[in-house]
Scaffold this active site. Sequence first.
Site, short mmCIF file in Angstrom:
data_model
loop_
_atom_site.label_atom_id
_atom_site.label_comp_id
_atom_site.label_asym_id
_atom_site.label_seq_id
_atom_site.Cartn_x
_atom_site.Cartn_y
_atom_site.Cartn_z
N CYS A 67 0.82 -1.21 0.00
CA CYS A 67 0.00 0.00 0.00
C CYS A 67 0.87 1.27 0.00
O CYS A 67 1.35 1.65 -1.06
CB CYS A 67 -0.98 -0.05 1.17
SG CYS A 67 -2.44 0.95 0.84
N HIS A 95 -3.68 -4.94 0.59
CA HIS A 95 -3.04 -5.49 1.79
C HIS A 95 -3.09 -7.02 1.76
O HIS A 95 -3.99 -7.63 2.35
CB HIS A 95 -3.74 -4.96 3.05
CG HIS A 95 -3.47 -3.51 3.28
ND1 HIS A 95 -2.37 -3.06 3.98
CD2 HIS A 95 -4.13 -2.41 2.87
CE1 HIS A 95 -2.38 -1.74 4.01
NE2 HIS A 95 -3.43 -1.32 3.34
N GLU A 133 -1.39 -9.10 3.28
CA GLU A 133 -1.19 -9.70 4.61
C GLU A 133 -2.51 -10.09 5.27
O GLU A 133 -2.55 -10.98 6.12
CB GLU A 133 -0.39 -8.76 5.52
CG GLU A 133 -1.10 -7.49 6.00
CD GLU A 133 -1.04 -6.31 5.03
OE1 GLU A 133 -0.76 -6.52 3.83
OE2 GLU A 133 -1.27 -5.16 5.48
#
Length: 577
Positions: A420, A551, A553
């Site tokens: 990001c 994102h 993750e």
Amino acid sequence: MAKKSPAATTKKKTILTRKAPTAKVKKSSPVKTKSTKYIFVVGGVMSGVGKGVASSSIAKILQGRGLKVTAIKIDPYVNVDAGTMNPTEHGECFVLKDGLETDQDMGNYERFLDIDLLGTNYMTTGSVYQAVIAKERNLGYGGRNVQVVPDIPAEAIRRIKKAGADASADVVLIEVGGTVGEYENILFIEAIRMMKTETPHDIGVVMVSYLPVPGHVGEMKTKPTQHAVRTLGASGVFADIILARATVPLDAKRKEKISRFCNVLPENVISAPDVSSIYDIPLNFEKDNLSDRLCSLLELSCTKESNLKEWKQFVSRSKHLKDTVRIAVVGKYFNSGDFVLSDVYISVLEAIKYSSYKLGLKPEIIYLSANDFTDKKNLKELKKYDGILLPGGFGKTGVQGMVNAIGYARQNKIPYFGLCYGMQLAVLEFAQNVLHLKNASTEEIDPTASDLVIGVMADQKVKIATGDMGGSMRLGQYSTVLKKGSIAQKAYKQDTILERHRHRYEVNPNYVSDLENAGMHFSGKSPDGKLMEIMELSTNVHPFFLGVQFHPELQARPLSPHPLFTAFIKASYETRK
Ligand code: GLN
């Protein structure tokens, strides 16, 4: 007058059609539908003892018994969601696929259970009040007096039941934030009491308590737990199970003492000592037969044996690693007074671990403060690492240090992964140093710069201008189309992907062709081709230099590591070798 009025005819018909199916249903389905069970987890004594992980672990072991489990987090804050909270205060903001910005514990639930949760699985005091007030404004309470009790707990209960129904869950696990006795969560404790009064056999209460071992005494003390149980009792709620968090396992004497003074059966006092890995916790709970205890307490029809085979394999793999890989995370939300906070990037940290374990590697993750790299003399520190990761972020602080670190990774061919803000700043660095646009910047930090290579998204302009800042970013899951043969496409082994977003700014489309002509590839774009979602450099010029506007993750799971993290860790390890 023999003529029937049309109204009477209609009425008769209605009655007939109503009666028929009722009679049918009665005959053909004598089986009572199974009721959903609700397990509340409350904290005793103090916060910060791992209630979230304990809740996730309870959910996991019930899943292991063949039950469909969903999880809810209740945050007692007045904030409507976690999006407006400073990460140094509240930890990571975990974005759900439907876009709700929530507490990091939601990430634990998704990772442990390997399921996607929805906005109905999260609530705050603010969101509950907001809904009650909106309903009142719409005359939803029919003109009666709307009161804190029962209307606030009733709204919480409505949401809890909805989340269970939406997930068709056998069990809903609800973690109540904070500690018993606090003013803040009392209305949620009242919700437990109300539910338990209504359907006592469907409700279980677990208290996660803390048992200190004061250094000068050297003995584990149960008194704070006894007080916590009493405080909970004063609200009309009684713990069925006590999870005894402590540095060491519980001995028989303490177990018996807690049982006697806290009104729970000795077998319902579960030892929860500190462990080296949170992923051991479900397995530890099963040593004390916790899933058996819960299944019998709530009369749950579960499988006889627990099946946590894949979980056990993952835990075992994480302990048998052939080599190490050193990853530097360059960020800015680490410091809080004299303490370093790793919770702020917890999903990033876990994602690195899962991919490393998959490759048989032990990750050494080092947090480096971006501010330290404002002075370029310090950049050589980065040489020590196999890979550099720059996570998401907001605002001016530390930006120059981040840009310097990215430039160092690019020029020294150290694998780089930007998430990001980490992608936006990589574009900015490239514009400054490869396109030689000395004044290239992002609108977020310098709206007057001559070359805004990162600009505010069109629909965000009004929001920023009118101060509409809560829950208003580009949030949640969007699709990205991948370019064939790119690093990203090879990693995902897919042409279209779905990833979660949280941002207001984007790569300025006016600079895309200049950036591409200079060697930056946009290998992932929104389906209409307008938004740049992934940026990478060719492997001919750099072993791994990739940034994503989303994102990843948030979707990395122990049992299914994220492909981009795996590609990054692999490149980091191989480049060093
Ligand atoms: N601050 C940037 C934006 O709002 C990046 C956000 C992030 O890293 N999550 O676009």
